[in-house]
Design a protein around this motif. Structure first.
Motif, PDB file in Angstrom:
ATOM      1  N   LEU A  60       0.845  -1.181   0.000  1.00 51.25           N
ATOM      2  CA  LEU A  60       0.000   0.000   0.000  1.00 51.25           C
ATOM      3  C   LEU A  60       0.881   1.232   0.000  1.00 51.25           C
ATOM      4  O   LEU A  60       1.875   1.285   0.731  1.00 51.25           O
ATOM      5  CB  LEU A  60      -0.922   0.014   1.217  1.00 51.25           C
ATOM      6  CG  LEU A  60      -2.223  -0.815   1.191  1.00 51.25           C
ATOM      7  CD1 LEU A  60      -3.135  -0.326   0.079  1.00 51.25           C
ATOM      8  CD2 LEU A  60      -1.937  -2.289   1.047  1.00 51.25           C
ATOM      9  N   GLY A  61       0.503   2.195  -0.811  1.00 49.53           N
ATOM     10  CA  GLY A  61       1.291   3.409  -0.905  1.00 49.53           C
ATOM     11  C   GLY A  61       0.433   4.651  -0.873  1.00 49.53           C
ATOM     12  O   GLY A  61      -0.764   4.607  -1.160  1.00 49.53           O
ATOM     13  N   TRP A  62       1.058   5.752  -0.504  1.00 43.30           N
ATOM     14  CA  TRP A  62       0.439   7.065  -0.557  1.00 43.30           C
ATOM     15  C   TRP A  62       1.248   7.960  -1.480  1.00 43.30           C
ATOM     16  O   TRP A  62       2.484   7.984  -1.410  1.00 43.30           O
ATOM     17  CB  TRP A  62       0.364   7.700   0.832  1.00 43.30           C
ATOM     18  CG  TRP A  62      -0.720   7.156   1.703  1.00 43.30           C
ATOM     19  CD1 TRP A  62      -0.615   6.198   2.653  1.00 43.30           C
ATOM     20  CD2 TRP A  62      -2.093   7.573   1.702  1.00 43.30           C
ATOM     21  NE1 TRP A  62      -1.837   5.980   3.246  1.00 43.30           N
ATOM     22  CE2 TRP A  62      -2.756   6.812   2.680  1.00 43.30           C
ATOM     23  CE3 TRP A  62      -2.822   8.512   0.969  1.00 43.30           C
ATOM     24  CZ2 TRP A  62      -4.120   6.963   2.950  1.00 43.30           C
ATOM     25  CZ3 TRP A  62      -4.173   8.661   1.225  1.00 43.30           C
ATOM     26  CH2 TRP A  62      -4.804   7.888   2.214  1.00 43.30           C
ATOM     27  N   PHE A  63       0.543   8.695  -2.318  1.00 40.72           N
ATOM     28  CA  PHE A  63       1.137   9.626  -3.252  1.00 40.72           C
ATOM     29  C   PHE A  63       0.375  10.932  -3.200  1.00 40.72           C
ATOM     30  O   PHE A  63      -0.733  10.998  -2.672  1.00 40.72           O
ATOM     31  CB  PHE A  63       1.096   9.077  -4.687  1.00 40.72           C
ATOM     32  CG  PHE A  63       1.887   7.818  -4.897  1.00 40.72           C
ATOM     33  CD1 PHE A  63       3.128   7.864  -5.509  1.00 40.72           C
ATOM     34  CD2 PHE A  63       1.384   6.591  -4.502  1.00 40.72           C
ATOM     35  CE1 PHE A  63       3.858   6.705  -5.723  1.00 40.72           C
ATOM     36  CE2 PHE A  63       2.102   5.422  -4.701  1.00 40.72           C
ATOM     37  CZ  PHE A  63       3.347   5.487  -5.317  1.00 40.72           C
ATOM     38  N   ARG A  64       0.959  11.953  -3.772  1.00 42.39           N
ATOM     39  CA  ARG A  64       0.243  13.210  -3.920  1.00 42.39           C
ATOM     40  C   ARG A  64       0.682  13.883  -5.210  1.00 42.39           C
ATOM     41  O   ARG A  64       1.765  13.629  -5.728  1.00 42.39           O
ATOM     42  CB  ARG A  64       0.480  14.142  -2.735  1.00 42.39           C
ATOM     43  CG  ARG A  64       1.892  14.708  -2.640  1.00 42.39           C
ATOM     44  CD  ARG A  64       2.042  15.550  -1.377  1.00 42.39           C
ATOM     45  NE  ARG A  64       3.381  16.099  -1.250  1.00 42.39           N
ATOM     46  CZ  ARG A  64       3.835  16.735  -0.179  1.00 42.39           C
ATOM     47  NH1 ARG A  64       3.026  16.911   0.869  1.00 42.39           N
ATOM     48  NH2 ARG A  64       5.077  17.205  -0.151  1.00 42.39           N
ATOM     49  N   GLN A  65      -0.192  14.728  -5.705  1.00 42.47           N
ATOM     50  CA  GLN A  65       0.111  15.487  -6.905  1.00 42.47           C
ATOM     51  C   GLN A  65      -0.394  16.908  -6.720  1.00 42.47           C
ATOM     52  O   GLN A  65      -1.595  17.135  -6.591  1.00 42.47           O
ATOM     53  CB  GLN A  65      -0.506  14.857  -8.147  1.00 42.47           C
ATOM     54  CG  GLN A  65      -0.057  15.505  -9.440  1.00 42.47           C
ATOM     55  CD  GLN A  65      -0.379  14.660 -10.651  1.00 42.47           C
ATOM     56  OE1 GLN A  65      -1.254  13.801 -10.610  1.00 42.47           O
ATOM     57  NE2 GLN A  65       0.337  14.897 -11.737  1.00 42.47           N
ATOM     58  N   ALA A  66       0.527  17.831  -6.692  1.00 42.85           N
ATOM     59  CA  ALA A  66       0.190  19.235  -6.576  1.00 42.85           C
ATOM     60  C   ALA A  66      -0.103  19.804  -7.955  1.00 42.85           C
ATOM     61  O   ALA A  66       0.361  19.274  -8.970  1.00 42.85           O
ATOM     62  CB  ALA A  66       1.338  19.991  -5.914  1.00 42.85           C
ATOM     63  N   PRO A  67      -0.856  20.885  -8.013  1.00 42.38           N
ATOM     64  CA  PRO A  67      -1.146  21.496  -9.317  1.00 42.38           C
ATOM     65  C   PRO A  67       0.133  21.843 -10.072  1.00 42.38           C
ATOM     66  O   PRO A  67       1.031  22.487  -9.526  1.00 42.38           O
ATOM     67  CB  PRO A  67      -1.934  22.749  -8.943  1.00 42.38           C
ATOM     68  CG  PRO A  67      -2.550  22.424  -7.620  1.00 42.38           C
ATOM     69  CD  PRO A  67      -1.533  21.577  -6.915  1.00 42.38           C
ATOM     70  N   GLY A  68       0.206  21.397 -11.302  1.00 48.13           N
ATOM     71  CA  GLY A  68       1.359  21.682 -12.132  1.00 48.13           C
ATOM     72  C   GLY A  68       2.597  20.874 -11.814  1.00 48.13           C
ATOM     73  O   GLY A  68       3.651  21.122 -12.410  1.00 48.13           O
TER      74      GLY A  68
END
Length: 125
Positions: free
Chosen positions: A34-42
């Motif tokens: 299981l993993g956690w990721f994030r993506q910020a605008p741009g």
């Protein structure tokens, strides 16, 4: 078959803490990572943390180590991402992800095949 659903994203103020949940269904996760990721605008998607369901090893990205913590509730098939001392630069859509484990070696940050819909976290200054 595997479904992941994040929840808990909201607007918070800098310095606040927030815990995101990821409810999993469809399969037993005894042999999953299981993993956690994030993506910020741009920005490109960023790895945050990962662990195997039955293992005792947890991996954190250097940028969040000591500030973010992952945990799980086996009975609820739910994983959590606790985020402390949030900063405006933490603003992003946060995703949980899963992948089956087929061998003893694995990459914490790559190869995920199941993804949640994302939970948006906005940190105001």
């Amino acid at each position: 078959q595997v479904q992941l659903a994040e929840s808990g994203g909201r607007l918070v103020q800098a310095g606040d803490s927030l815990t995101l949940s990821c409810a999993a269904s469809g399969r037993a996760f005894s042999n999953f990572a299981l993993g956690w990721f994030r993506q910020a605008p741009g920005k490109e998607r960023e790895f945050l943390a990962a662990f195997t369901w039955t293992g005792n090893s947890t991996y954190y990205a250097e940028d969040v180590k000591g500030r973010f913590t992952v945990s799980r509730d086996n009975a609820k098939n739910t994983v959590y991402l606790q985020m402390n001392k949030l900063k405006p630069e933490d603003t992003a859509v946060y995703y949980c992800a899963a992948k089956p484990m087929y061998g003893p070696t694995w990459s914490p940050a790559d190869g995920y095949v199941y993804w949640g819909q994302g939970a948006r976290v906005t940190v105001s200054s």
